[in-house]
Design an enzyme around this catalytic site. Sequence first.
Site, PDB file in Angstrom:
ATOM      1  CE1 TYR A 147      74.742  83.737 128.687  1.00 24.90           C
ATOM      2  CE2 TYR A 147      73.699  85.863 129.074  1.00 24.90           C
ATOM      3  CZ  TYR A 147      74.027  84.818 128.224  1.00 24.90           C
ATOM      4  OH  TYR A 147      73.644  84.862 126.914  1.00 24.90           O
ATOM      5  CD  GLU A 148      78.945  83.716 126.745  1.00 25.83           C
ATOM      6  OE1 GLU A 148      79.635  83.002 126.010  1.00 25.83           O
ATOM      7  OE2 GLU A 148      78.581  84.865 126.424  1.00 25.83           O
ATOM      8  CB  ALA A 197      67.257  89.662 122.317  1.00 26.42           C
ATOM      9  CG  HIS A 246      74.962  84.850 120.864  1.00 27.85           C
ATOM     10  ND1 HIS A 246      74.999  86.211 120.938  1.00 27.85           N
ATOM     11  CD2 HIS A 246      74.067  84.451 121.775  1.00 27.85           C
ATOM     12  CE1 HIS A 246      74.170  86.630 121.865  1.00 27.85           C
ATOM     13  NE2 HIS A 246      73.578  85.576 122.403  1.00 27.85           N
ATOM     14  CG  HIS A 253      75.893  87.396 126.954  1.00 27.94           C
ATOM     15  ND1 HIS A 253      76.130  86.673 125.809  1.00 27.94           N
ATOM     16  CD2 HIS A 253      74.928  88.301 126.652  1.00 27.94           C
ATOM     17  CE1 HIS A 253      75.336  87.128 124.845  1.00 27.94           C
ATOM     18  NE2 HIS A 253      74.603  88.111 125.325  1.00 27.94           N
ATOM     19  CG  ASN A 301      60.933  88.365 126.461  1.00 24.40           C
ATOM     20  OD1 ASN A 301      62.007  88.454 125.848  1.00 24.40           O
ATOM     21  ND2 ASN A 301      60.828  88.601 127.745  1.00 24.40           N
ATOM     22  CB  SER A 312      70.311  86.629 121.524  1.00 25.36           C
ATOM     23  OG  SER A 312      71.095  86.704 122.641  1.00 25.36           O
ATOM     24  CG  HIS A 351      67.563  81.094 124.533  1.00 21.73           C
ATOM     25  ND1 HIS A 351      68.023  82.401 124.475  1.00 21.73           N
ATOM     26  CD2 HIS A 351      68.331  80.394 123.655  1.00 21.73           C
ATOM     27  CE1 HIS A 351      69.026  82.470 123.605  1.00 21.73           C
ATOM     28  NE2 HIS A 351      69.231  81.272 123.090  1.00 21.73           N
ATOM     29  CG  MET A 385      70.486  88.698 130.651  1.00 27.70           C
ATOM     30  SD  MET A 385      70.427  86.902 130.529  1.00 27.70           S
ATOM     31  CE  MET A 385      68.707  86.579 130.954  1.00 27.70           C
ATOM     32  CB  SER A 386      74.221  92.062 126.453  1.00 24.01           C
ATOM     33  OG  SER A 386      73.189  92.640 125.675  1.00 24.01           O
TER      34      SER A 386
HETATM   35  N1  HPA Z   1      65.197  89.468 130.336  1.00 22.33           N
HETATM   36  C1  HPA Z   1      66.529  89.506 130.184  1.00 22.33           C
HETATM   37  N2  HPA Z   1      67.135  89.343 129.021  1.00 22.33           N
HETATM   38  C2  HPA Z   1      66.361  89.142 127.942  1.00 22.33           C
HETATM   39  C3  HPA Z   1      64.959  89.091 128.032  1.00 22.33           C
HETATM   40  C4  HPA Z   1      64.347  89.266 129.297  1.00 22.33           C
HETATM   41  O1  HPA Z   1      63.120  89.244 129.454  1.00 22.33           O
HETATM   42  N3  HPA Z   1      64.495  88.884 126.769  1.00 22.33           N
HETATM   43  C5  HPA Z   1      65.589  88.804 125.962  1.00 22.33           C
HETATM   44  N4  HPA Z   1      66.716  88.969 126.661  1.00 22.33           N
END
Ligand code: HPA
Length: 274
Positions: A82-83, A110, A62, A80, A233, A32, A245, A209-210
């Site tokens: 979640y898609e 990320a 993306h 992903h 983050n 991402s 996001h 998440m990947s």
């Molecule tokens: N959690 C899950 N996926 C992420 C995060 C997070 O804090 N930051 C970027 N992708």
Amino acid sequence: MKENFFERVEKAVDAIRLVSSCQPKTGLVLGSGLSSILHTIDGVDIPYSEIDGMHVGKISGHAGVMRIHDDLCVFAGRTHFYEGTDEDDIVLTIAIMKSLGVKQVILTNAAGAVNRGYVPGDIIMLKDHINYMGYNPLKGANDDNYGPRFPDVSDAYDRRLRMKIKAGILEKLGYELQEGVYMAFNGPSYETPAEIRMAGILGADLVGMSTVPEVIVANYLDLNVVGFSCVTNMAAGILDKPLSHAEVIKTGKEVEVKLCAILLTTIDFLQDMR
Ligand code: HPA
């Protein structure tokens, strides 16, 4: 993986071969908001929509394009869990790279930092992972022609390679990479503070998440794996502020110069190694 998985891979590779006859040895998957390295690599672009069977995502940040340049191929954008697509879509890129002749893959993502020693903007080299996604991409009948039923993942992020790349990046860029353990959640909601406390207790430094399904399949297919997380983050509950996001994308953009330098050094290193 479903029984038709490798047929899907062949079709996708046929579509790529219509555009390029390159024989890439190194593959790169960009997560991402991390596609800016594309500005520094030229080559032929193939949009995912032109590769048979590739899922075309709609997540901002993306790019959805494959670029081939000499012995490097880059996938900018991944699928992903979640898609809500087929689980096989998530790992198709890895099997495509294997079929194109790739030997080593570099995966980027990320991630949120669980480790309080990290700060947003850090690039962390992955040394291991925790699969918290509740499934394994290799479930289903196994074809021993491709890989073993029970692959060893005790050195999923090749230790020897990690040491060498870290030394190379320190020497060339003066940047001392830290290593961390990545824990994969399904998303798309970010984790709760309680889940992040759990992740820390279980030994995770990063959450995202990947990547984990791709790493499992890459190991299955006997590809060497190098992984980098870009800390966008601090994970939920570590700071007294909500996650977004937009922040993930913004921090990704802010570290693009550093990430590019690290990726280019890693790519050079892998190419010299052969
Ligand atoms: N959690 C899950 N996926 C992420 C995060 C997070 O804090 N930051 C970027 N992708």
